[in-house]
Write a protein that holds these residues in place. Structure first.
Motif, mmCIF file in Angstrom:
data_model
loop_
_atom_site.group_PDB
_atom_site.id
_atom_site.type_symbol
_atom_site.label_atom_id
_atom_site.label_comp_id
_atom_site.label_asym_id
_atom_site.label_seq_id
_atom_site.Cartn_x
_atom_site.Cartn_y
_atom_site.Cartn_z
ATOM 1 N N UNK A 42 0.831 -1.222 0.000
ATOM 2 C CA UNK A 42 0.000 0.000 0.000
ATOM 3 C C UNK A 42 0.853 1.254 0.000
ATOM 4 N N UNK A 43 0.306 2.298 -0.549
ATOM 5 C CA UNK A 43 1.004 3.575 -0.637
ATOM 6 C C UNK A 43 0.531 4.490 0.487
ATOM 7 N N UNK A 44 1.457 4.879 1.371
ATOM 8 C CA UNK A 44 1.143 5.729 2.515
ATOM 9 C C UNK A 44 1.714 7.133 2.346
ATOM 10 N N UNK A 45 1.967 7.553 1.121
ATOM 11 C CA UNK A 45 2.577 8.865 0.915
ATOM 12 C C UNK A 45 1.637 10.004 1.289
ATOM 13 N N UNK A 46 0.332 9.779 1.182
ATOM 14 C CA UNK A 46 -0.629 10.850 1.468
ATOM 15 C C UNK A 46 -0.914 11.016 2.956
ATOM 16 N N UNK A 47 -0.404 10.109 3.788
ATOM 17 C CA UNK A 47 -0.677 10.155 5.226
ATOM 18 C C UNK A 47 0.427 10.942 5.919
ATOM 19 N N UNK A 48 0.026 11.936 6.695
ATOM 20 C CA UNK A 48 0.961 12.752 7.455
ATOM 21 C C UNK A 48 0.817 12.456 8.942
ATOM 22 N N UNK A 49 1.923 12.145 9.574
ATOM 23 C CA UNK A 49 1.928 11.838 11.006
ATOM 24 C C UNK A 49 2.189 13.136 11.768
ATOM 25 N N UNK A 50 1.334 13.502 12.727
ATOM 26 C CA UNK A 50 1.564 14.747 13.488
ATOM 27 C C UNK A 50 2.853 14.671 14.289
ATOM 28 N N UNK A 89 -20.303 9.058 14.122
ATOM 29 C CA UNK A 89 -20.472 7.666 13.723
ATOM 30 C C UNK A 89 -19.578 7.281 12.549
ATOM 31 N N UNK A 90 -18.778 8.210 12.038
ATOM 32 C CA UNK A 90 -17.881 7.937 10.916
ATOM 33 C C UNK A 90 -16.436 8.209 11.331
ATOM 34 N N UNK A 91 -15.503 7.553 10.646
ATOM 35 C CA UNK A 91 -14.081 7.703 10.923
ATOM 36 C C UNK A 91 -13.554 8.970 10.252
ATOM 37 N N UNK A 92 -13.002 9.876 11.046
ATOM 38 C CA UNK A 92 -12.454 11.115 10.503
ATOM 39 C C UNK A 92 -11.179 10.828 9.713
ATOM 40 N N UNK A 93 -10.301 9.991 10.261
ATOM 41 C CA UNK A 93 -9.041 9.657 9.597
ATOM 42 C C UNK A 93 -9.238 8.666 8.458
ATOM 43 N N UNK A 94 -10.421 8.049 8.393
ATOM 44 C CA UNK A 94 -10.746 7.071 7.351
ATOM 45 C C UNK A 94 -9.781 5.888 7.372
ATOM 46 N N UNK A 125 6.590 6.057 15.532
ATOM 47 C CA UNK A 125 7.294 6.504 14.339
ATOM 48 C C UNK A 125 6.399 6.460 13.100
ATOM 49 N N UNK A 126 5.377 5.589 13.146
ATOM 50 C CA UNK A 126 4.516 5.454 11.980
ATOM 51 C C UNK A 126 3.028 5.400 12.317
ATOM 52 N N UNK A 127 2.673 5.507 13.604
ATOM 53 C CA UNK A 127 1.276 5.454 14.017
ATOM 54 C C UNK A 127 0.961 6.620 14.947
ATOM 55 N N UNK A 172 -7.154 5.209 15.275
ATOM 56 C CA UNK A 172 -5.718 5.002 15.079
ATOM 57 C C UNK A 172 -5.420 5.183 13.601
ATOM 58 N N UNK A 173 -4.404 5.959 13.299
ATOM 59 C CA UNK A 173 -4.017 6.192 11.916
ATOM 60 C C UNK A 173 -2.524 6.138 11.759
ATOM 61 N N UNK A 174 -2.080 6.305 10.530
ATOM 62 C CA UNK A 174 -0.653 6.297 10.246
ATOM 63 C C UNK A 174 -0.310 5.374 9.099
ATOM 64 N N UNK A 175 0.967 5.087 8.967
ATOM 65 C CA UNK A 175 1.462 4.222 7.891
ATOM 66 C C UNK A 175 1.475 2.782 8.368
ATOM 67 N N UNK A 176 0.289 2.210 8.488
ATOM 68 C CA UNK A 176 0.130 0.853 8.998
ATOM 69 C C UNK A 176 -1.103 0.232 8.359
ATOM 70 N N UNK A 177 -1.171 -1.101 8.405
ATOM 71 C CA UNK A 177 -2.298 -1.829 7.849
ATOM 72 C C UNK A 177 -3.268 -2.218 8.959
ATOM 73 N N UNK A 178 -4.443 -2.675 8.558
ATOM 74 C CA UNK A 178 -5.457 -3.076 9.532
ATOM 75 C C UNK A 178 -5.023 -4.308 10.309
ATOM 76 N N UNK A 179 -4.252 -5.203 9.668
ATOM 77 C CA UNK A 179 -3.776 -6.402 10.356
ATOM 78 C C UNK A 179 -2.820 -6.064 11.496
#
Length: 251
Positions: A42-50, A89-94, A125-127, A172-179
């Motif tokens: 997966x491509x995580x280039x569009x995700x910015x970690x605060x 009721x919806x995910x802001x970070x998607x 570092x990534x979440x 929870x968001x970041x450069x990580x997968x659901x697994x």
């Protein structure tokens, strides 16, 4: 006289054959190389970690009142946990989060359990993680054990955060997968005082679409909703008020 061949010689003699041994004619296990097409990562280039805060912040145990304002007391207000959440009721970070399947109240200990579990498990570092609920604000009063009835309402014992069904508790968001995140969220959801599920954007949408599909494809016209709307056997006189709005979906 039977011909005996060692394993090393047998392998040597069997080279260049097609499925059978050159000596005894027995079938052989041959090693082959194939082409495997693995999916692209997966491509995580569009995700910015605060950069400021990746973990959950500490929520206050007691709300702060300004000046000489005295802490207010409230009734039970069970309507705050009944029914379905309509806003959050919806995910802001998607990406990923925890959704409540039923209403309930979260104490400060539950919020600390969520915060500490996230602080230990996630890789900063990534979440990163964010709250989707407020700090405890609803007062819960309690009278001392063995006291006589009367004397007014008891003193405030603690504060809670009311949560309705389908409310997103945290994300929870970041450069990580659901697994990667699912075991952490599942551990947190299992300890909450009401049923909750770890979800991603895809699983949340799929579950809602499945509920709509089951409702549309139901061939039985005599549902609980049909009974209440048509007041069959005078059921509107004894059903609960919440059932008149949600038709038995949320108790």
């Amino acid at each position: 006289m039977a011909l005996t061949v060692s394993r090393q010689v047998f392998r040597t003699l069997s080279l260049g054959t097609k499925g059978t041994s050159a000596v005894s004619g027995a079938p052989l296990w041959t090693q082959t190389a194939g082409y495997k097409n693995f999916p692209a990562p997966p491509n995580y280039d569009d995700i910015e970690i605060p950069k400021e805060r990746q973990k959950l912040k500490i929520l206050q145990k007691v709300p702060q009142y300004h000046g000489s304002i005295r802490p207010i007391k409230m009734t039970k207000r069970l309507d705050l946990i009944r029914g379905e959440e309509e806003v959050h009721r919806d995910l802001i970070l998607e990406q990923y989060g925890i959704v409540a399947r039923r209403g309930g109240m979260l104490r400060h200990g539950h919020l600390e359990m969520i915060r500490l579990t996230i602080a230990r498990k996630i890789d900063t570092k990534k979440m990163f993680a964010i709250w989707r609920i407020d700090a405890p604000w609803k007062p819960i009063t309690r009278r001392g054990q063995g006291k006589r009835m009367g004397g007014g309402k008891g003193a405030i014992d603690h504060y809670v955060t009311p949560v309705k069904a389908e409310r997103i508790i945290m994300e929870v968001g970041g450069k990580c997968s659901y697994e990667e995140v699912k075991p952490i969220l599942k551990q947190i959801a299992h300890i909450l005082p009401f049923p909750a599920d770890p979800v991603s954007k895809e699983t949340l949408e799929a579950r809602r679409k499945e509920e709509e599909r089951l409702e549309k494809e139901n061939i039985n016209p005599y549902t609980f909703k049909y009974f209440i709307q048509n007041d069959m056997l005078g059921c509107r006189d004894w059903v609960r008020e919440i059932d008149l709005k949600y038709f038995g979906k949320y108790r």
